[in-house]
Design an enzyme around this catalytic site. Structure first.
Site, PDB file in Angstrom:
ATOM      1  N   LYS A 188      -4.598   6.353  11.971  1.00  0.00           N
ATOM      2  CA  LYS A 188      -4.298   4.927  12.081  1.00  0.00           C
ATOM      3  C   LYS A 188      -2.961   4.682  12.755  1.00  0.00           C
ATOM      4  O   LYS A 188      -2.077   5.532  12.740  1.00  0.00           O
ATOM      5  CB  LYS A 188      -4.345   4.234  10.715  1.00  0.00           C
ATOM      6  CG  LYS A 188      -3.254   4.660   9.761  1.00  0.00           C
ATOM      7  CD  LYS A 188      -3.300   3.861   8.468  1.00  0.00           C
ATOM      8  CE  LYS A 188      -2.561   2.556   8.534  1.00  0.00           C
ATOM      9  NZ  LYS A 188      -1.102   2.673   8.682  1.00  0.00           N
ATOM     10  N   ASP A 190       0.633   2.611  12.984  1.00  0.00           N
ATOM     11  CA  ASP A 190       1.545   2.194  11.926  1.00  0.00           C
ATOM     12  C   ASP A 190       1.648   0.667  11.885  1.00  0.00           C
ATOM     13  O   ASP A 190       1.206  -0.020  12.811  1.00  0.00           O
ATOM     14  CB  ASP A 190       2.911   2.863  12.091  1.00  0.00           C
ATOM     15  CG  ASP A 190       3.408   3.381  10.747  1.00  0.00           C
ATOM     16  OD1 ASP A 190       3.136   2.719   9.727  1.00  0.00           O
ATOM     17  OD2 ASP A 190       4.058   4.446  10.705  1.00  0.00           O
ATOM     18  N   GLU A 191       2.248   0.156  10.806  1.00  0.00           N
ATOM     19  CA  GLU A 191       2.208  -1.301  10.578  1.00  0.00           C
ATOM     20  C   GLU A 191       3.008  -2.095  11.615  1.00  0.00           C
ATOM     21  O   GLU A 191       2.714  -3.264  11.845  1.00  0.00           O
ATOM     22  CB  GLU A 191       2.686  -1.633   9.155  1.00  0.00           C
ATOM     23  CG  GLU A 191       4.164  -1.417   8.858  1.00  0.00           C
ATOM     24  CD  GLU A 191       4.541   0.047   8.629  1.00  0.00           C
ATOM     25  OE1 GLU A 191       3.616   0.874   8.442  1.00  0.00           O
ATOM     26  OE2 GLU A 191       5.736   0.362   8.665  1.00  0.00           O
ATOM     27  N   HIS A 279      -3.260  -3.345   5.761  1.00  0.00           N
ATOM     28  CA  HIS A 279      -1.932  -2.834   5.401  1.00  0.00           C
ATOM     29  C   HIS A 279      -1.183  -3.958   4.706  1.00  0.00           C
ATOM     30  O   HIS A 279      -1.278  -5.109   5.107  1.00  0.00           O
ATOM     31  CB  HIS A 279      -1.188  -2.382   6.672  1.00  0.00           C
ATOM     32  CG  HIS A 279      -0.009  -1.502   6.378  1.00  0.00           C
ATOM     33  ND1 HIS A 279       1.117  -1.967   5.733  1.00  0.00           N
ATOM     34  CD2 HIS A 279       0.208  -0.185   6.622  1.00  0.00           C
ATOM     35  CE1 HIS A 279       1.983  -0.970   5.604  1.00  0.00           C
ATOM     36  NE2 HIS A 279       1.452   0.131   6.124  1.00  0.00           N
ATOM     37  N   LYS A 319       6.753   7.921  -1.765  1.00  0.00           N
ATOM     38  CA  LYS A 319       8.007   7.211  -1.504  1.00  0.00           C
ATOM     39  C   LYS A 319       8.008   5.736  -1.917  1.00  0.00           C
ATOM     40  O   LYS A 319       9.059   5.104  -1.928  1.00  0.00           O
ATOM     41  CB  LYS A 319       8.373   7.330  -0.007  1.00  0.00           C
ATOM     42  CG  LYS A 319       7.586   6.429   0.948  1.00  0.00           C
ATOM     43  CD  LYS A 319       8.043   6.609   2.408  1.00  0.00           C
ATOM     44  CE  LYS A 319       7.275   5.678   3.335  1.00  0.00           C
ATOM     45  NZ  LYS A 319       7.482   5.959   4.757  1.00  0.00           N
TER      46      LYS A 319
HETATM   47  O1  LIG Z   1       2.410   2.762   6.366  1.00  0.00           O
HETATM   48  C1  LIG Z   1       2.403   3.774   5.665  1.00  0.00           C
HETATM   49  O2  LIG Z   1       1.741   3.891   4.639  1.00  0.00           O
HETATM   50  C2  LIG Z   1       3.351   4.835   6.105  1.00  0.00           C
HETATM   51  O3  LIG Z   1       3.310   4.866   7.483  1.00  0.00           O
HETATM   52  C3  LIG Z   1       3.221   6.167   5.492  1.00  0.00           C
HETATM   53  O4  LIG Z   1       4.051   7.049   6.199  1.00  0.00           O
HETATM   54  P1  LIG Z   1       4.595   8.396   5.527  1.00  0.00           P
HETATM   55  O5  LIG Z   1       3.416   9.159   5.055  1.00  0.00           O
HETATM   56  O6  LIG Z   1       5.369   9.091   6.609  1.00  0.00           O
HETATM   57  O7  LIG Z   1       5.465   7.964   4.386  1.00  0.00           O
HETATM   58 MG   LIG Z   2       3.521   2.828   7.833  1.00  0.00          MG
END
Ligand SMILES: O=C(O)[C@H](O)COP(=O)(O)O
Ligand SMILES: [Mg+2]
Length: 422
Positions: A188, A190-191, A279, A319
């Protein structure tokens, strides 16, 4: 003065919501100068038919009965200082069928700014079936998504192309290809990747869908690509067209920054064969404080009604914040039978192969598990990162420990060496 339009006239403590009413649960804290019932009544009034002056000369017969009712007040549920939980029942006719914006302008609108209300949190919303049926709901459902990628006995695994901004379309497509060939089901955007000067939407989608076809040929597996079409309504439709013209079958929308109205529009536009990956970027601005805002559970309910097939819903590990009980409740809701199709919960944010097993232990395997850093940060590159995620997902599905699986997978062993299992 019109009888019963004072705020406390909206309180019917001990009342029972009718089956066809929408019921909201609010946490509420008020100023010293009013009582809990007055503040709860103010919320019920302002979110339905009332205002500050109870003596409206414009009232007609029958309108008073359309008002919301506080049916339960629990001041023991707060911290004992001017707070508690109130349940409010709303007659269905207060709501426009099929419109999340109108519903939110009522139950999550002016009430957040009332001066006597210090804090307010919309904790939960229960929709009557008549209202549920007025929404499109998801097009695919969890079973369809899992079977498309043949992941019925393990979580669907994917990646977010990283760096999140900066790659050119051909580089983006190459990273995607490596991830798919490594073993991932999903790639995908990214946002915050949209139509950028360095990475135009049309070029990216064309190149990445071509890479998807090549990866499918090479692996003999079906793959999914979620291109981020987030934009204004008309532009979003044009981008959806580009996806479909290039053979895509999924779009991604940043549902909160694009807005509920835009989401309704795109669900209607793409129809019943195209998936929508939702998202939730920005949600924590109003979901994070436990005593104010709108809960992520409520957001998940709105998203599912609007037709989001995949929703970022927390991971417990990783995270992003989000407590175990809260996230489990959201996952359970998204998978439950509500008269519309199910939404597959997406665990994402700070994940890597070593924690896929924990995600599955806590949240089950009817899930999309995604990793960005945890794939492209693999010492041997994206392909090995994708392989390690796939191995981790398969071992979680089989109930085999990741350490045991790593004995026969170099990619997984290297990932565990780098990131461990926490
Ligand atoms: O939008 C998300 O969920 C993030 O891009 C996740 O990215 P990461 O796996 O590098 O934290
Ligand atoms: Mg992201």
């Amino acid at each position: 003065m019109t009888e019963g339009l004072e705020y406390t006239g909206f309180v019917e403590d001990g009342g029972t919501p009718d089956e066809d009413e929408l019921v909201c649960e609010f946490y509420l804290k008020h100023v010293d100068s009013v009582e809990f019932d007055w503040a709860s009544g103010a919320v019920a009034a302002e979110s339905s038919i009332g205002t500050w002056d109870p003596s409206l000369t414009t009232m007609r017969d029958g309108i008073r009965e359309m008002g919301a009712r506080v049916v339960e007040m629990d001041t023991d549920a707060g911290d004992g200082r001017n707070d508690g939980v109130a349940r409010i029942a709303y007659p269905t006719e207060l709501f426009e069928p099929g419109s999340i914006p109108q519903i939110l302008s009522s139950v999550a609108g002016n009430i957040f700014g009332l001066s006597e209300v210090v804090n307010l949190r919309l904790k939960d919303v229960v929709f009557p079936s008549e209202l549920v049926e007025s929404f499109a709901g998801p097009a695919l459902g969890i079973g369809t998504i899992r079977s498309r990628v043949d992941a019925e006995d393990r979580p669907v695994v994917g990646t977010i192309v990283k760096p999140k901004l900066g790659l050119r379309p051909d580089e983006h497509a190459e990273v995607a290809y490596e991830g798919w060939v490594g073993g991932l089901d999903v790639v995908k955007d990214d946002e915050n990747l949209a139509d950028m000067s360095f990475n135009g939407f049309d070029d990216r989608v064309e190149a990445t869908l071509e890479a998807k076809r090549e990866a499918e040929e090479e692996t003999g597996e079906q793959k999914l690509y979620f291109p981020n079409i987030t934009a204004s309504g008309d532009e979003m439709k044009k981008r959806a067209d580009v996806v479909l013209q290039n053979g895509g079958d999924y779009v991604m929308v940043d549902i909160l920054t694009a807005g509920w109205g835009a989401l309704h529009e795109i669900r209607d536009y793409v129809g019943d064969d195209v998936g929508i990956h939702g998202h939730r970027a920005g949600h924590a601005a109003f979901t994070r404080l436990p005593y104010h805002g709108v809960s992520m559970l409520a957001v998940a309910k709105f998203a599912r009604l609007c037709g989001v097939d995949n929703l970022h819903a927390g991971a417990v590990v990783g995270k992003m914040e989000g407590g175990r009980d809260e996230v489990v409740e959201i996952y359970d809701f998204l998978r439950s039978d509500r008269g519309i199709k199910t939404t597959i919960p997406v665990a994402s944010g700070g994940l890597h192969p070593g924690v896929v097993g924990d995600v599955v232990d806590i949240l089950g395997s009817e899930t999309v598990v995604q990793a960005g850093g945890g794939v492209h940060g693999h010492p041997d590159g994206t392909r090995a990162g994708g392989r390690a995620m796939r191995e981790a997902a398969e071992s979680a599905g089989e109930g085999v420990s990741v350490e045991e699986r790593a004995e026969e997978s170099e990619a997984l062993a290297t990932a565990l060496e780098k990131w461990g299992t926490e």
